[in-house]
Design a protein around this motif. Structure first.
Motif, short mmCIF file in Angstrom:
data_model
loop_
_atom_site.label_atom_id
_atom_site.label_comp_id
_atom_site.label_asym_id
_atom_site.label_seq_id
_atom_site.Cartn_x
_atom_site.Cartn_y
_atom_site.Cartn_z
N GLN A 1 0.83 -1.21 0.00
CA GLN A 1 0.00 0.00 0.00
C GLN A 1 0.87 1.26 0.00
N VAL B 1 -0.83 3.56 -2.78
CA VAL B 1 -1.43 4.88 -2.49
C VAL B 1 -0.94 5.93 -3.48
N LEU C 1 -3.15 7.62 -6.41
CA LEU C 1 -3.75 8.89 -5.98
C LEU C 1 -2.93 10.14 -6.27
N TYR D 1 -3.32 14.37 -1.65
CA TYR D 1 -3.79 13.79 -0.39
C TYR D 1 -2.80 14.11 0.72
N TYR E 1 -1.15 12.23 4.11
CA TYR E 1 -0.94 10.86 4.57
C TYR E 1 -0.35 10.85 5.97
N VAL F 1 -5.60 10.30 4.01
CA VAL F 1 -5.20 8.89 3.85
C VAL F 1 -4.48 8.46 5.13
N ASP G 1 -2.63 5.12 7.36
CA ASP G 1 -2.19 3.75 7.63
C ASP G 1 -2.59 3.43 9.07
N LEU H 1 -9.12 7.37 2.25
CA LEU H 1 -8.62 6.00 2.23
C LEU H 1 -8.00 5.66 3.59
N VAL I 1 -8.34 -2.43 2.84
CA VAL I 1 -8.35 -1.07 2.31
C VAL I 1 -9.79 -0.58 2.30
N ILE J 1 -11.91 2.50 1.04
CA ILE J 1 -11.66 3.60 0.10
C ILE J 1 -12.96 4.30 -0.31
N GLU K 1 -5.31 6.07 -11.58
CA GLU K 1 -3.98 5.51 -11.30
C GLU K 1 -3.00 5.78 -12.43
N TYR L 1 -6.91 0.42 -7.40
CA TYR L 1 -8.08 0.45 -6.50
C TYR L 1 -9.38 0.33 -7.30
#
Lengths: 348, 348
Positions: free
Chosen positions: B67, B71, B75, B132, B134, B158, B160, B177, B194, B196, B204, B214
């Motif tokens: 991931q 990601v 994205l 995004y 993260y 986003v 984790d 996400l 995941v 989303i 992508e 995704y």
């Protein structure tokens, strides 16, 4: 299918692996108890397949499908070109994925006869400068299997052996890379075993996801991140079972004898017709049909009622398919043969 | 760790899942018996985390590490830029991987104090045009945890959540996400869950491996290829166990109470020192040390002899770390607390 002794041992060891007080599912991949499982599994696979020291075994997540991408991302950059043999659904998917990363030459194809045969050595038209030649050794949907290893001279050989790995001896030294999604003959779904000539790694495309770099997998002994520990453990149990069956040499005899039972019926039948050409027949997936779709449907329905699951052919081929992977016992094949003979008598 | 009732049920169902005559490991992912397991697991996760209909659950292979690549590949293309919060080892790895695919702005970092704290909202410097933002919600190595959800305005969020997923309620609607490698609180290693927002998929990078798209995962309901069926089954068992504990709301109370037992010792101790700043302390991973490396080593050694595995801190931090994931029972935490008090008396 997995061998029953494997499942029984996995069940017995589920809550407490050999006095460790832990399930294998709970072990740290860095713990000694797990590293022992990992190392033994690798050593056994190396011994069973006689993998030379030039090659490394990697356990990679994502199954065969992620390898469709990993192969070109890692290997096509050498010349920008690759040769593909298209002999079925999965080699076509792999070929299309490779087109994203370089120029692809279709070196041979069996699409002219609906993938009912494997091209001969003479049919293969190699590019002079291909980075590799790719083929799928057994085509599950069409029921065909390469009975020879293509001679590609100096062009590195890459093969998807997802559906016949461990069913037959392989001269690994001839291959730059062999991969196999594990869910047919080896372990539960979620992993690919990759056997790679170490000298071919290290030239991946700069955008290759880190976890898909063969060089990183080699350097980290498949432990850059947490590997699918439990799947590797089950593979280890399957390998031990395989050795009780005589290894891949023993398995080859068994699988040929099992397949022959069904192919003999097809050759003698006035109702069933084998789909694959005789010289290209797969010992793992026997594809066949009758003279009509109605009778095909009747066979599948009655077979299901008699306890034979999954005999319906893939939607792209229709007809029927009997998958007889390593874990399918002789008795199961014999029972199917008896059912087919009975169906023939009732429907001729 | 996995809850014992989950392991016991898995063992009992190993050779014959509820009268099916098959192990879950052997089921075709297209069979009705397996699809029922799959659908129920998804439905339970959706209910437990109150996932809105705008979002889809995908089961992807490769763990959190894949991931880190997926990601940005999916994205970052929107503007070519992304903002990352660097609060530990895994967010730094994710940030470095993203740099392969676009321009990365470090919106905040805790590296000035060796990642012993979580930056506050005021510390976050967002780019105007990031695709995004993260962050890693819980930092296992450093023992810190985000106690708030960052407000990033119109910039998609986003996260984790590999190491605190299912330990605390999450307002999923705030996130574009969320992903989590499953091996901490959910299932055996080899998969990421995941979650989303469907509207963010579909842009992508053209070189994205097919299995990492995704959009494809959403469109195929995670079944473009064979998913890690058995891992999903175990996740299903864990979710049922979680509901007996009061779901994530119940789990939040339990995990806070468990962590408090250890943090109270650290706060009262003259021997042990908590590594993370009080407002940033993780309830999943409690990091601490003593005044000397020698005493740290003594503690780890004596703890191991007393049956406490895995208390040694990560090599980048040294010291100690107690991981108290969902499946760790109260009694286990209490026993560790008793051991720490005894060690303190003997070594002050």
């Amino acid at each position: 299918m997995l061998p029953l002794p494997v499942l029984e041992q996995a069940a017995a060891e589920m809550t407490n692996y050999r006095g460790s007080g832990m399930s294998v599912m709970e072990m740290s991949h860095r713990s000694q108890v797990y590293i022992d499982i990992f190392d033994e599994t690798k050593a056994n696979l190396k011994r069973i397949l006689k993998i030379p020291d030039t090659h490394e075994i990697c356990f990679m997540q994502g199954g065969a499908t992620l390898q469709f991408s990993a192969v070109p991302m890692n290997l096509i950059g050498k010349t920008g070109k690759a040769d593909y043999a298209v002999t079925g659904n999965f080699s076509e998917l792999a070929m299309k994925e490779a087109q994203k990363y370089g120029e692809v030459n279709i070196a041979c194809s069996s699409s002219d006869k609906k993938h009912t045969y494997i091209p001969s050595q003479g049919d293969i038209k190699l590019s002079q400068d291909a980075s590799y030649f790719y083929y799928c050794a057994n085509n599950t949907i069409y029921g065909t299997e390469w009975k020879y290893t293509p001679d590609t001279g100096s062009i590195p050989l890459v093969s998807d052996m997802s559906s016949n790995m461990l069913s037959v001896p392989v001269d690994v030294s001839k291959f730059a890379l062999i991969f196999a999604g594990v869910q047919k003959n080896m372990a539960p779904a979620g992993m690919a075993v990759v056997i790679i000539d170490k000298s071919i790694a290290g030239n991946e495309h700069p955008l290759t996801p880190k976890l898909m770099s063969y060089q990183l997998m080699i350097d980290s002994d498949s432990m850059h991140n947490t590997p699918p520990c439990y799947t590797i453990y089950i593979l280890g149990l399957v390998l031990k079972w395989l050795e009780t069956q005589g290894g891949v040499e023993g398995m080859e005899k068994i699988k040929s004898a099992k397949a022959k039972i069904i192919y003999d019926i097809l050759d003698d039948s006035k109702v069933f017709i084998g789909s694959a050409e005789p010289g290209s027949r797969s010992d793992m997936n026997v594809t066949f049909r009758t003279h009509s779709e109605e009778l095909d449907a009747k066979f599948v329905k009655e077979a299901l009622a008699a306890g034979f699951d999954n005999l319906k052919g893939h939607r792209v081929t229709g007809g029927m398919r009997a998958s007889i992977y390593n874990a399918m016992p002789f008795e199961g094949v014999q029972a199917l043969a008896d059912f087919m003979r009975k169906f023939e008598l009732e429907n001729k």
